[in-house]
Design an enzyme around this catalytic site. Structure first.
Site, short mmCIF file in Angstrom:
data_model
loop_
_atom_site.label_atom_id
_atom_site.label_comp_id
_atom_site.label_asym_id
_atom_site.label_seq_id
_atom_site.Cartn_x
_atom_site.Cartn_y
_atom_site.Cartn_z
N LYS A 1 94.67 -39.60 -72.56
CA LYS A 1 95.22 -38.25 -72.43
C LYS A 1 95.19 -37.61 -73.82
O LYS A 1 95.97 -37.98 -74.69
CB LYS A 1 96.65 -38.34 -71.89
N THR B 1 105.53 -38.75 -68.77
CA THR B 1 106.60 -38.85 -69.77
C THR B 1 107.31 -40.19 -69.65
O THR B 1 108.54 -40.29 -69.72
CB THR B 1 107.59 -37.67 -69.66
N GLU C 1 101.22 -36.80 -60.96
CA GLU C 1 102.26 -37.42 -61.78
C GLU C 1 103.53 -36.58 -61.75
O GLU C 1 103.48 -35.35 -61.79
CB GLU C 1 101.81 -37.62 -63.22
N ARG D 1 106.11 -31.32 -63.46
CA ARG D 1 107.35 -31.37 -64.25
C ARG D 1 108.40 -30.44 -63.64
O ARG D 1 108.15 -29.26 -63.43
CB ARG D 1 107.08 -30.96 -65.70
N GLY E 1 99.40 -28.63 -66.11
CA GLY E 1 100.84 -28.48 -66.07
C GLY E 1 101.28 -27.15 -65.49
O GLY E 1 101.11 -26.89 -64.30
N SER E 2 101.83 -26.28 -66.35
CA SER E 2 102.49 -25.07 -65.87
C SER E 2 101.54 -24.07 -65.21
O SER E 2 101.98 -23.24 -64.41
CB SER E 2 103.23 -24.38 -67.02
N GLY F 1 97.99 -26.68 -71.90
CA GLY F 1 97.46 -25.33 -71.95
C GLY F 1 96.15 -25.12 -71.22
O GLY F 1 95.49 -24.08 -71.40
#
Length: 213
Positions: free
Chosen positions: A130, A70, A41, A18, A180-181, A160
């Protein structure tokens, strides 16, 4: 196209990029592939996401399964396919998006948070589920779902997830994770992303070794 699970088999971790910019796409993609990642992705709320998807798809070809996260509406699916993407990931369980992906030959993992959403997504042709957001779906939920879903159903908690939090989910029946992050941030350098990817890959291999012992 090989089945979705074939891409997950070597390393069942999905990289969520992202905020990725097209000018960094090949370098970040290369760092992930080097660490063993095979599913990538690019969320559609990133800057110029279709350009990034196209660059990664061209750079790594069938070696990786590249697509969009998304993805909110059925028209998004064709745009992803036209950019070279072969994967649709969603934060929600809109069966119209799933059915469009199936129609165009793309793998699709919709976001689900209840058994009702899970079964509807699978009936529409989802390649996997997911479980999102994982922070609100603890391991007891994974275990409960695993008891009622078909054994071959792929369950991928997302949200998370860190290297040290994967073990309880795996023990409960998860098949892999979306990252993710903790893996990628727009401000991170290529070397930082490479290091993060290696940590996740090493953590997974250790878990797999323990499970097989």
């Amino acid at each position: 196209m090989p089945p979705f699970r074939d891409y997950l088999s070597p390393l069942p971790l999905v990289a969520i990029l992202r905020g990725l910019r097209p000018e960094n796409a090949e370098a970040i993609g290369g760092a992930l592939v080097e660490a063993g990642f095979r599913v990538i992705e690019v969320p559609l709320n990133s800057p110029e996401p279709f350009a990034s998807i196209e660059r990664i798809a061209k750079a790594f070809g069938t070696e990786t399964l590249v697509g969009a996260g998304t993805a909110l509406d059925p028209p998004d699916v064709r745009r992803v396919r036209d950019a070279g993407g072969r994967l649709i990931v969603m934060p929600h369980g809109d069966t119209a998006v799933v059915e469009r992906a199936v129609e165009l030959g793309l793998a699709c993992t919709p976001g689900v948070a209840t058994p009702t959403e899970a079964f509807a997504a699978l009936k529409a042709g989802a390649s996997g589920l997911k479980m999102f957001p994982a922070e609100n779906l603890p391991t007891v939920v994974v275990k409960a779902w695993r008891a009622v879903l078909a054994p071959e159903t792929l369950l991928l908690p997302v949200g998370g997830i860190r290297p040290e939090t994967m073990a309880p989910y795996l023990e409960a029946g998860a098949d892999g994770f979306g990252l993710g992050s903790a893996l990628f941030a727009p401000s991170a350098s290529t070397s930082e992303v490479r290091d993060n990817a290696r940590r996740f890959a090493a953590a997974w291999e250790e878990l797999r070794r323990r499970k097989a012992a």
